[in-house]
Design a protein around this motif. Structure first.
Motif, PDB file in Angstrom:
ATOM      1  N   GLY A 179      40.019  27.561  22.361  1.00  0.00           N
ATOM      2  CA  GLY A 179      40.043  28.129  23.709  1.00  0.00           C
ATOM      3  C   GLY A 179      39.382  27.127  24.630  1.00  0.00           C
ATOM      4  O   GLY A 179      39.027  26.027  24.210  1.00  0.00           O
ATOM      5  N   VAL A 180      39.217  27.505  25.896  1.00  0.00           N
ATOM      6  CA  VAL A 180      38.519  26.636  26.847  1.00  0.00           C
ATOM      7  C   VAL A 180      37.019  26.892  26.749  1.00  0.00           C
ATOM      8  O   VAL A 180      36.215  25.978  26.682  1.00  0.00           O
ATOM      9  CB  VAL A 180      39.002  26.905  28.283  1.00  0.00           C
ATOM     10  N   ASN A 181      36.632  28.151  26.714  1.00  0.00           N
ATOM     11  CA  ASN A 181      35.230  28.578  26.650  1.00  0.00           C
ATOM     12  C   ASN A 181      35.161  29.785  25.704  1.00  0.00           C
ATOM     13  O   ASN A 181      34.955  30.910  26.128  1.00  0.00           O
ATOM     14  CB  ASN A 181      34.744  28.946  28.052  1.00  0.00           C
ATOM     15  N   ILE A 182      35.353  29.520  24.389  1.00  0.00           N
ATOM     16  CA  ILE A 182      35.580  30.624  23.448  1.00  0.00           C
ATOM     17  C   ILE A 182      34.397  31.576  23.335  1.00  0.00           C
ATOM     18  O   ILE A 182      34.584  32.754  23.014  1.00  0.00           O
ATOM     19  CB  ILE A 182      36.026  30.133  22.057  1.00  0.00           C
ATOM     20  N   VAL A 205      31.663  25.859  21.425  1.00  0.00           N
ATOM     21  CA  VAL A 205      31.013  27.045  22.015  1.00  0.00           C
ATOM     22  C   VAL A 205      29.871  26.575  22.917  1.00  0.00           C
ATOM     23  O   VAL A 205      29.022  25.788  22.492  1.00  0.00           O
ATOM     24  CB  VAL A 205      30.437  27.996  20.937  1.00  0.00           C
ATOM     25  N   GLU A 206      29.839  27.049  24.176  1.00  0.00           N
ATOM     26  CA  GLU A 206      28.765  26.703  25.099  1.00  0.00           C
ATOM     27  C   GLU A 206      27.421  27.133  24.507  1.00  0.00           C
ATOM     28  O   GLU A 206      27.313  28.247  23.945  1.00  0.00           O
ATOM     29  CB  GLU A 206      28.993  27.357  26.460  1.00  0.00           C
ATOM     30  N   PRO A 207      26.374  26.300  24.636  1.00  0.00           N
ATOM     31  CA  PRO A 207      25.077  26.596  23.991  1.00  0.00           C
ATOM     32  C   PRO A 207      24.532  27.989  24.308  1.00  0.00           C
ATOM     33  O   PRO A 207      24.095  28.712  23.416  1.00  0.00           O
ATOM     34  CB  PRO A 207      24.155  25.522  24.559  1.00  0.00           C
ATOM     35  N   GLY A 232      40.929  29.601  30.288  1.00  0.00           N
ATOM     36  CA  GLY A 232      40.238  29.558  31.571  1.00  0.00           C
ATOM     37  C   GLY A 232      38.732  29.493  31.471  1.00  0.00           C
ATOM     38  O   GLY A 232      38.153  29.569  30.383  1.00  0.00           O
ATOM     39  N   CYS A 233      38.053  29.330  32.617  1.00  0.00           N
ATOM     40  CA  CYS A 233      36.592  29.236  32.641  1.00  0.00           C
ATOM     41  C   CYS A 233      36.069  29.584  34.033  1.00  0.00           C
ATOM     42  O   CYS A 233      36.707  29.260  35.038  1.00  0.00           O
ATOM     43  CB  CYS A 233      36.163  27.810  32.292  1.00  0.00           C
ATOM     44  N   ASP A 234      34.900  30.254  34.051  1.00  0.00           N
ATOM     45  CA  ASP A 234      34.294  30.671  35.322  1.00  0.00           C
ATOM     46  C   ASP A 234      33.073  29.846  35.673  1.00  0.00           C
ATOM     47  O   ASP A 234      32.380  30.146  36.641  1.00  0.00           O
ATOM     48  CB  ASP A 234      33.890  32.157  35.232  1.00  0.00           C
ATOM     49  N   ASN A 235      32.789  28.784  34.895  1.00  0.00           N
ATOM     50  CA  ASN A 235      31.505  28.078  35.061  1.00  0.00           C
ATOM     51  C   ASN A 235      31.481  27.044  36.187  1.00  0.00           C
ATOM     52  O   ASN A 235      30.438  26.825  36.789  1.00  0.00           O
ATOM     53  CB  ASN A 235      31.118  27.389  33.755  1.00  0.00           C
ATOM     54  N   PHE A 236      32.577  26.413  36.467  1.00  0.00           N
ATOM     55  CA  PHE A 236      32.647  25.406  37.532  1.00  0.00           C
ATOM     56  C   PHE A 236      31.540  24.360  37.406  1.00  0.00           C
ATOM     57  O   PHE A 236      30.774  24.127  38.347  1.00  0.00           O
ATOM     58  CB  PHE A 236      32.630  26.065  38.911  1.00  0.00           C
ATOM     59  N   CYS A 237      31.424  23.736  36.246  1.00  0.00           N
ATOM     60  CA  CYS A 237      30.471  22.632  36.094  1.00  0.00           C
ATOM     61  C   CYS A 237      30.868  21.554  37.096  1.00  0.00           C
ATOM     62  O   CYS A 237      32.061  21.366  37.373  1.00  0.00           O
ATOM     63  CB  CYS A 237      30.503  22.100  34.668  1.00  0.00           C
ATOM     64  N   ALA A 238      29.886  20.849  37.597  1.00  0.00           N
ATOM     65  CA  ALA A 238      30.077  19.986  38.766  1.00  0.00           C
ATOM     66  C   ALA A 238      31.085  18.858  38.556  1.00  0.00           C
ATOM     67  O   ALA A 238      31.617  18.308  39.517  1.00  0.00           O
ATOM     68  CB  ALA A 238      28.735  19.384  39.170  1.00  0.00           C
ATOM     69  N   TYR A 239      31.384  18.480  37.306  1.00  0.00           N
ATOM     70  CA  TYR A 239      32.264  17.333  37.022  1.00  0.00           C
ATOM     71  C   TYR A 239      33.645  17.775  36.512  1.00  0.00           C
ATOM     72  O   TYR A 239      34.485  16.932  36.233  1.00  0.00           O
ATOM     73  CB  TYR A 239      31.619  16.488  35.918  1.00  0.00           C
ATOM     74  N   CYS A 240      33.894  19.086  36.418  1.00  0.00           N
ATOM     75  CA  CYS A 240      35.028  19.559  35.634  1.00  0.00           C
ATOM     76  C   CYS A 240      36.144  20.204  36.461  1.00  0.00           C
ATOM     77  O   CYS A 240      35.881  20.976  37.365  1.00  0.00           O
ATOM     78  CB  CYS A 240      34.523  20.588  34.611  1.00  0.00           C
ATOM     79  N   THR A 241      37.398  19.883  36.137  1.00  0.00           N
ATOM     80  CA  THR A 241      38.522  20.490  36.870  1.00  0.00           C
ATOM     81  C   THR A 241      39.184  21.627  36.106  1.00  0.00           C
ATOM     82  O   THR A 241      40.100  22.261  36.625  1.00  0.00           O
ATOM     83  CB  THR A 241      39.647  19.444  37.113  1.00  0.00           C
ATOM     84  N   ILE A 242      38.716  21.868  34.883  1.00  0.00           N
ATOM     85  CA  ILE A 242      39.422  22.856  34.054  1.00  0.00           C
ATOM     86  C   ILE A 242      39.525  24.242  34.705  1.00  0.00           C
ATOM     87  O   ILE A 242      40.582  24.868  34.645  1.00  0.00           O
ATOM     88  CB  ILE A 242      38.822  22.910  32.643  1.00  0.00           C
ATOM     89  N   PRO A 243      38.483  24.741  35.385  1.00  0.00           N
ATOM     90  CA  PRO A 243      38.637  26.045  36.042  1.00  0.00           C
ATOM     91  C   PRO A 243      39.787  26.058  37.054  1.00  0.00           C
ATOM     92  O   PRO A 243      40.438  27.088  37.244  1.00  0.00           O
ATOM     93  CB  PRO A 243      37.282  26.251  36.730  1.00  0.00           C
ATOM     94  N   TYR A 244      40.089  24.899  37.671  1.00  0.00           N
ATOM     95  CA  TYR A 244      41.201  24.817  38.617  1.00  0.00           C
ATOM     96  C   TYR A 244      42.527  24.670  37.870  1.00  0.00           C
ATOM     97  O   TYR A 244      43.569  25.104  38.333  1.00  0.00           O
ATOM     98  CB  TYR A 244      41.009  23.616  39.548  1.00  0.00           C
ATOM     99  N   ASN A 274      25.293  21.799  36.965  1.00  0.00           N
ATOM    100  CA  ASN A 274      25.502  23.262  36.995  1.00  0.00           C
ATOM    101  C   ASN A 274      25.746  23.830  35.594  1.00  0.00           C
ATOM    102  O   ASN A 274      26.540  24.746  35.398  1.00  0.00           O
ATOM    103  CB  ASN A 274      26.703  23.579  37.910  1.00  0.00           C
ATOM    104  N   ARG A 275      25.057  23.245  34.607  1.00  0.00           N
ATOM    105  CA  ARG A 275      25.141  23.774  33.234  1.00  0.00           C
ATOM    106  C   ARG A 275      24.176  24.962  33.121  1.00  0.00           C
ATOM    107  O   ARG A 275      23.182  25.035  33.838  1.00  0.00           O
ATOM    108  CB  ARG A 275      24.809  22.676  32.224  1.00  0.00           C
ATOM    109  N   ASN A 276      24.453  25.885  32.223  1.00  0.00           N
ATOM    110  CA  ASN A 276      23.701  27.163  32.153  1.00  0.00           C
ATOM    111  C   ASN A 276      22.627  27.186  31.067  1.00  0.00           C
ATOM    112  O   ASN A 276      22.397  28.229  30.426  1.00  0.00           O
ATOM    113  CB  ASN A 276      24.691  28.312  31.884  1.00  0.00           C
TER     114      ASN A 276
HETATM  115  S1  SF4 Z   1      32.903  21.788  31.301  1.00  0.00           S
HETATM  116 FE1  SF4 Z   1      33.532  23.515  30.051  1.00  0.00          FE
HETATM  117  S2  SF4 Z   1      32.185  25.166  30.698  1.00  0.00           S
HETATM  118 FE2  SF4 Z   1      32.123  23.634  32.312  1.00  0.00          FE
HETATM  119  S3  SF4 Z   1      33.698  24.231  33.785  1.00  0.00           S
HETATM  120 FE3  SF4 Z   1      34.622  22.782  32.361  1.00  0.00          FE
HETATM  121  S4  SF4 Z   1      35.568  24.065  30.801  1.00  0.00           S
HETATM  122 FE4  SF4 Z   1      34.088  25.326  31.882  1.00  0.00          FE
END
Ligand code: SF4
Length: 434
Positions: free
Chosen positions: A198-201, A233-235, A154-166, A272-274
């Motif tokens: 993982g998704v966001n290890i 790994v996210e930067p 899973g992931c809590d970041n909700f980047c603007a282009y990504c569906t993985i959190p859903y 919406n990258r961190n």
């Molecule tokens: S791109 Fe990566 S960090 Fe961003 S929402 Fe998707 S899985 Fe999470």
């Protein structure tokens, strides 16, 4: 109940996580005496573990489902994975599908095996992405020299282009204790290398009050596992402590995979990258200062809605300035329910291809220069079981693919070699160092 006459076939799309999960689900069947066969053969059960990272992945998932149904219309068809989680209705419309399990319901597959039968109505087991709290432990075993160990989901970041959190829900993990037990189980099977997946290890520990660095410190204590490759790994989560630990701990391999996605700060904000390019640059500099021969692969998405020519030019200049080894790049694919859908301008398919071509050229040069800089040096290679054209293959610590003459005694052995030159663009030749 043992079913020695029954057969099951698997088809997996997507990421290392999916392969670890399919391998884990396959053991549910093996433990019941059900034989695993190839996906092109006639089976009693077909399990398709789908991906939905792009619209093309959805299409490939549907094709695999149809292939299974055509191979044996009487077989039990089980569909799981991210496409099953995001689009159960679309899959339900495919006549012949019996069971659909969402990302949070994979464990439940075991429960239906003994009683499964062809049904009029498709049985759907999914949960809303906000409610996904279950962690499905998974590890790939028995079918490779290296094992994919799922440590986080899973992931809590909700980047603007990504569906993985859903598709995979909130960031969660099992405890360090449970993860270490899993790693020990593959050590017993003689596996020497684990890929931490993982998704966001970098977010590991969020649901257990632990940290990713704590996990690494415990994993390297395990007898038998000689090498750990850290997945993406996210930067902003690749802390200096982790880099320093990797620099001094031989079992953590000098191989980093860091998603950049864009080299333009304005675009990173829109996505919406961190982090910004300054932080990203500092991570590369830190790694190379402590581990000069480290392999660094980055991710980049070209043509996301909103990416102007100027923004792309900034990305090109930025990636050219990075001391990296490879660029994994993807052309943007519009995903439902994501904010990037509304960003302007829309980048035309041809522009995306042109941008991808430019990035490919930069990546090829960086990869060639990286390999050139390693020729003449000694490395430890873990040779795998694949034999092709009389050659055996394996990877150095810093992720260079090596080929030498096939010798079955080298399979799953860590062997010292000296790189002597290129075999082709991706592979080098080497001599064994006595
Ligand atoms: S791109 Fe990566 S960090 Fe961003 S929402 Fe998707 S899985 Fe999470």
């Amino acid at each position: 109940m043992y079913n020695f006459s029954k057969k099951v076939a698997f088809y997996t799309l997507g990421c290392k996580l999916n392969f670890a999960e399919t391998s884990t689900v396959s053991r549910f069947f093996i433990s019941r005496g059900i034989k695993i066969i190839g996906f092109n053969e006639v089976a009693d059960f077909y399990v398709i573990n789908t991906c939905s990272v792009t619209s093309n992945a959805n299409k490939k998932s549907r094709n695999a489902i149809s292939r299974a149904i055509n191979l044996n219309p009487n077989a039990i068809i089980i569909v799981t994975g991210c496409y099953a989680q995001l689009k159960p209705e679309e899959i339900k419309n495919i006549t012949g599908v019996d069971y659909i399990f969402g990302a949070n319901n994979k464990l439940e597959i075991e429960r239906i095996i003994d009683s499964a039968n062809k049904t009029e109505n498709t049985n759907v087991f999914t949960s809303d992405h906000k409610e996904m709290k279950t962690f499905f432990p998974a590890i790939s075993k028995g079918d490779r020299t290296r094992a994919f160990l799922k440590v986080q989901d899973g992931c809590d970041n909700f980047c603007a282009y990504c569906t993985i959190p859903y598709a995979r829900g909130r960031s969660r993990n099992q405890s360090i204790k449970e993860t270490v037990e899993q790693a020990k189980s593959v050590a017993k099977e003689g596996i020497k290398e684990i890929i931490i997946s993982g998704v966001n290890i970098g977010d590991f520990g969020k649901s257990t009050g632990e940290t990713f660095l704590d996990l690494l410190k415990e994993l390297v204590k395990i007898e038998g596992i000689e090498r750990y490759r850290i997945g993406s790994v996210e930067p902003e989560l690749l802390t200096d402590d982790i880099i320093e630990f990797a620099a001094k701990e031989n079992r953590i391999l000098p191989h980093f995979h860091i998603p950049l996605q864009s080299g333009c700060d304005e675009m990173l904000k829109l996505m919406n990258r961190n982090y910004d390019t300054a932080l990203f640059f500092s991570k590369i500099t830190k790694i190379k200062s402590l581990i000069p021969d480290a392999f660094i692969g980055i991710d980049l998405i070209v043509g996301v809605n909103g990416e102007t020519d100027e923004m792309f030019d900034k990305t090109v200049e930025f990636v050219k300035s990075l001391d990296i080894s490879f660029i994994h790049h993807f052309q943007y694919s519009e995903r439902e329910n994501t904010r990037a859908l509304n960003f302007k301008p829309i980048v035309r398919p041809q522009q995306k291809q042109e941008r991808a071509k430019i990035i490919t050229e930069i990546s090829d040069i960086k990869h060639e220069n990286f390999i050139k800089s390693q020729i003449g040096k000694d490395f430890n290679v873990l040779f795998e079981s694949t034999k092709k054209n009389g050659k055996i293959y394996g990877y150095t610590e810093n992720y260079i693919k090596v080929e030498i003459d096939f010798n079955k005694n080298l399979i799953n052995e860590i062997t010292k070699v000296k790189i002597t030159g290129f075999a082709d663009k991706e592979t080098v030749i080497a001599n064994i160092v006595q």
